[in-house]
Design an enzyme around this catalytic site. Sequence first.
Site, short mmCIF file in Angstrom:
data_model
loop_
_atom_site.label_atom_id
_atom_site.label_comp_id
_atom_site.label_asym_id
_atom_site.label_seq_id
_atom_site.Cartn_x
_atom_site.Cartn_y
_atom_site.Cartn_z
N HIS A 86 24.05 -18.85 1.38
CA HIS A 86 23.19 -18.41 1.46
C HIS A 86 24.40 -17.83 2.92
O HIS A 86 24.56 -17.25 3.43
CB HIS A 86 21.77 -18.44 2.41
CG HIS A 86 21.41 -18.99 1.45
ND1 HIS A 86 20.49 -17.58 1.23
CD2 HIS A 86 20.66 -20.30 1.04
CE1 HIS A 86 19.24 -18.40 0.29
NE2 HIS A 86 19.14 -19.83 0.47
N HIS A 111 27.50 -22.53 10.26
CA HIS A 111 28.50 -21.85 9.55
C HIS A 111 28.17 -20.16 9.60
O HIS A 111 29.16 -20.48 10.85
CB HIS A 111 26.47 -21.80 8.36
CG HIS A 111 25.43 -21.83 9.40
ND1 HIS A 111 25.10 -22.49 10.36
CD2 HIS A 111 24.77 -20.70 9.64
CE1 HIS A 111 23.87 -21.73 10.67
NE2 HIS A 111 23.97 -20.74 10.44
N HIS A 113 27.71 -16.01 9.75
CA HIS A 113 27.62 -14.79 9.57
C HIS A 113 28.17 -13.70 9.34
O HIS A 113 28.81 -13.68 10.98
CB HIS A 113 25.62 -14.41 10.28
CG HIS A 113 25.07 -15.78 10.48
ND1 HIS A 113 24.14 -15.37 8.77
CD2 HIS A 113 24.85 -17.21 10.84
CE1 HIS A 113 23.57 -17.07 9.36
NE2 HIS A 113 24.04 -17.87 10.55
N HIS A 130 27.55 -20.42 13.47
CA HIS A 130 26.73 -21.27 14.13
C HIS A 130 26.59 -22.69 14.50
O HIS A 130 27.27 -23.66 13.41
CB HIS A 130 24.86 -20.57 13.53
CG HIS A 130 24.63 -19.57 13.78
ND1 HIS A 130 23.60 -18.48 13.17
CD2 HIS A 130 24.81 -17.97 14.88
CE1 HIS A 130 23.80 -17.55 13.53
NE2 HIS A 130 24.39 -17.41 15.02
N THR A 198 17.01 -18.64 12.10
CA THR A 198 17.71 -17.11 11.75
C THR A 198 17.40 -16.98 10.05
O THR A 198 17.43 -16.24 9.53
CB THR A 198 18.97 -16.63 11.81
OG1 THR A 198 19.74 -16.73 11.42
CG2 THR A 198 18.85 -16.43 13.53
N THR A 199 16.78 -18.08 9.34
CA THR A 199 16.57 -18.21 7.94
C THR A 199 15.85 -18.67 7.85
O THR A 199 15.01 -19.63 8.94
CB THR A 199 18.00 -18.78 7.36
OG1 THR A 199 18.11 -20.18 7.91
CG2 THR A 199 19.37 -18.41 7.77
#
Length: 247
Positions: A86, A111, A113, A130, A198-199
Amino acid sequence: MNRRYFLQTLSALPFALYKPATAVGSEWDYKDNDPQHWSELSAEYRNCGVGLNQSPIDLDHGIKATLPQLEIDYGDNFTTVENNGHTVLVAAGKGNHLIVDEERYELVQCHFHHPSEHLLKGARFPLECHFVHRLADDEIAVIGVLMKEGHRNDAFEEILTLAPKKSDEKVDIPGGHLAIKDLLPDTLHYIRYSGSLTTPPCSEAVNWMVLIKPIEISADQIARFAALYPNNARPVQPLHHRPVLED
Ligand SMILES: [Zn+2]
């Protein structure tokens, strides 16, 4: 910001939330399972569809406020860089802290995005980092750092170099040393609101603090992350009636 506002909505969250995304299954993604349909994949993902305090959002129309200063005390103790299917995730060792609201949060992982998940007054950035923290009693606070094209960033370079090309693989960080502070801008003014992961499972009561000043990464670094993850950003969610406070 009155801390009580967050405490009203914060509730104990299961520890599973802090594990890498693979821990909740890899059946969700950004392509075959469009984020609009995540809630249909599992009862546990219900919040992704019906939650009224979801993230990300467009950080616009912030109310000017005097927000508590962020004291970020990140050492250089990090353990692995993982490609979890992801995102690219850097796992933190002990001793990296965020102090805000007189609480000491421990950094769990950071992590990325691509493109950014939060918008800043309608503008989207190439990437967003994040930093996920938790308190002993399992409250989550996330610092978002927007990343724009510019100079090469050394810490991001090290992460990109280590990041496995295949998903569900991870590598040790040599000596556990990573200058993660290089992923922070030189001023820590921020925008604050109460949102969600957000996941999936899109759990709410997440204390979001997105830094207003972006950091720079190079065009080459953006392209290399995009080669791994062409799009791992959830679309912007409705604000509903949440206050957005701006430092
Ligand atoms: Zn994230």
